[in-house]
Design a protein around this motif. Sequence first.
Motif, PDB file in Angstrom:
ATOM      1  N   UNK A  62    -103.002  34.328  19.165  1.00 28.08           N
ATOM      2  CA  UNK A  62    -102.893  35.643  19.343  1.00 28.08           C
ATOM      3  C   UNK A  62    -102.025  36.412  18.327  1.00 28.08           C
ATOM      4  N   UNK A  63    -100.438  36.444  18.440  1.00 29.82           N
ATOM      5  CA  UNK A  63     -99.288  36.708  18.111  1.00 29.82           C
ATOM      6  C   UNK A  63     -99.494  35.880  16.729  1.00 29.82           C
ATOM      7  N   UNK A  64    -100.021  35.045  16.455  1.00 27.85           N
ATOM      8  CA  UNK A  64     -99.962  34.364  15.020  1.00 27.85           C
ATOM      9  C   UNK A  64    -101.428  34.900  13.747  1.00 27.85           C
ATOM     10  N   UNK A  65    -102.290  34.447  14.406  1.00 30.42           N
ATOM     11  CA  UNK A  65    -102.881  35.815  13.891  1.00 30.42           C
ATOM     12  C   UNK A  65    -102.742  37.371  13.878  1.00 30.42           C
ATOM     13  N   UNK A  66    -102.532  38.185  15.027  1.00 27.79           N
ATOM     14  CA  UNK A  66    -101.927  38.952  14.853  1.00 27.79           C
ATOM     15  C   UNK A  66    -101.480  38.993  13.220  1.00 27.79           C
ATOM     16  N   UNK A  67    -100.420  38.487  13.093  1.00 27.27           N
ATOM     17  CA  UNK A  67     -98.634  38.964  12.395  1.00 27.27           C
ATOM     18  C   UNK A  67     -99.536  38.242  11.545  1.00 27.27           C
TER      19      UNK A  67
ATOM     20  N   UNK B 262     -94.248  24.577  16.891  1.00 28.36           N
ATOM     21  CA  UNK B 262     -95.102  24.355  15.865  1.00 28.36           C
ATOM     22  C   UNK B 262     -95.953  26.269  16.154  1.00 28.36           C
ATOM     23  N   UNK B 263     -96.478  25.881  17.134  1.00 27.07           N
ATOM     24  CA  UNK B 263     -97.124  28.256  16.756  1.00 27.07           C
ATOM     25  C   UNK B 263     -95.930  29.138  17.107  1.00 27.07           C
ATOM     26  N   UNK B 264     -94.415  28.522  17.728  1.00 24.81           N
ATOM     27  CA  UNK B 264     -93.403  29.753  17.632  1.00 24.81           C
ATOM     28  C   UNK B 264     -92.656  29.301  16.212  1.00 24.81           C
ATOM     29  N   UNK B 265     -92.728  28.846  15.101  1.00 24.99           N
ATOM     30  CA  UNK B 265     -92.074  28.056  14.130  1.00 24.99           C
ATOM     31  C   UNK B 265     -92.893  29.110  13.207  1.00 24.99           C
ATOM     32  N   UNK B 266     -94.554  29.333  13.735  1.00 27.30           N
ATOM     33  CA  UNK B 266     -95.724  29.848  12.490  1.00 27.30           C
ATOM     34  C   UNK B 266     -95.349  31.675  13.253  1.00 27.30           C
TER      35      UNK B 266
ATOM     36  N   UNK C 234    -101.065  30.068   4.175  1.00 26.40           N
ATOM     37  CA  UNK C 234    -101.229  28.049   4.600  1.00 26.40           C
ATOM     38  C   UNK C 234    -100.140  27.446   4.511  1.00 26.40           C
ATOM     39  N   UNK C 235     -99.043  27.808   3.190  1.00 24.40           N
ATOM     40  CA  UNK C 235     -98.872  27.000   2.699  1.00 24.40           C
ATOM     41  C   UNK C 235     -97.351  26.829   4.062  1.00 24.40           C
ATOM     42  N   UNK C 236     -97.467  27.809   4.393  1.00 22.61           N
ATOM     43  CA  UNK C 236     -96.509  26.965   5.838  1.00 22.61           C
ATOM     44  C   UNK C 236     -96.634  26.540   6.557  1.00 22.61           C
ATOM     45  N   UNK C 237     -97.835  26.338   7.017  1.00 20.37           N
ATOM     46  CA  UNK C 237     -98.205  25.760   8.051  1.00 20.37           C
ATOM     47  C   UNK C 237     -97.671  23.383   7.763  1.00 20.37           C
TER      48      UNK C 237
END
Length: 219
Positions: free
Chosen positions: A198-203, A88-92, A50-53
């Motif tokens: 999906x990739x973000x949640x998976x990692x 945003x999601x690529x950075x995440x 959460x800190x990174x968001x």
Amino acid sequence: MGSMYTAVLFIRIENVASVQPVVAIKRTIFYRERAAGMYSALPYTFAQVAFNVPYILVQTLIYSVIVYAMIAFEWTVAKFFWTVFFMFFTLLYFTYYEMMAVGITPNHDIAAIVSSAFYVIWNLFAGFLIPRLRIPIWWRWLYWACPVAWTLYGMVVSQFGDLETPMEENGVTVKVFTEDYFGFKHSFLGAVAGAIIGFTVLFATIFAFSIKVLNFQRR
């Protein structure tokens, strides 16, 4: 598309240099504090994720405004939103991937080696050096398993996938060219966005699981 690919590549290099050493140090501290009974693995991993968001969101907005104007993309609310969304999601997912690599390896040096091996495959099958339609059919599954490929797909199709402007050389519209040469379809944009999430949640999930289950502490 080259500018988009370069931007994603730069993000990857920046994340490798900054994320892994910090996560490795924090994991060592976590071992000590977990042994002292301060908190368990799940609150720690949730805080790390959460800190990174908010930090990445601010970084994305600053980056998107500057780059979007310099490249001279079309100034519409929808297209600017898609650029912010994908960046945003690529950075995440790059950040969470680096965290995951540290979580499943003993130290950040080995994590860097593991990450580099996957980055070579991601670069090759991202759809930029070799378009998806020109990748041999038996290797094409690696394209769909590559998160960078989904990022490029989404960024290109959100900007150019609906353009009916004819190209100067052959008179083919930009929309038709992106479909025939790259295999990018504007109607697939929603599925691409879902895959990026999906990739973000998976990692992030694998990172949390590795911190909870694996223990590389040396006594």
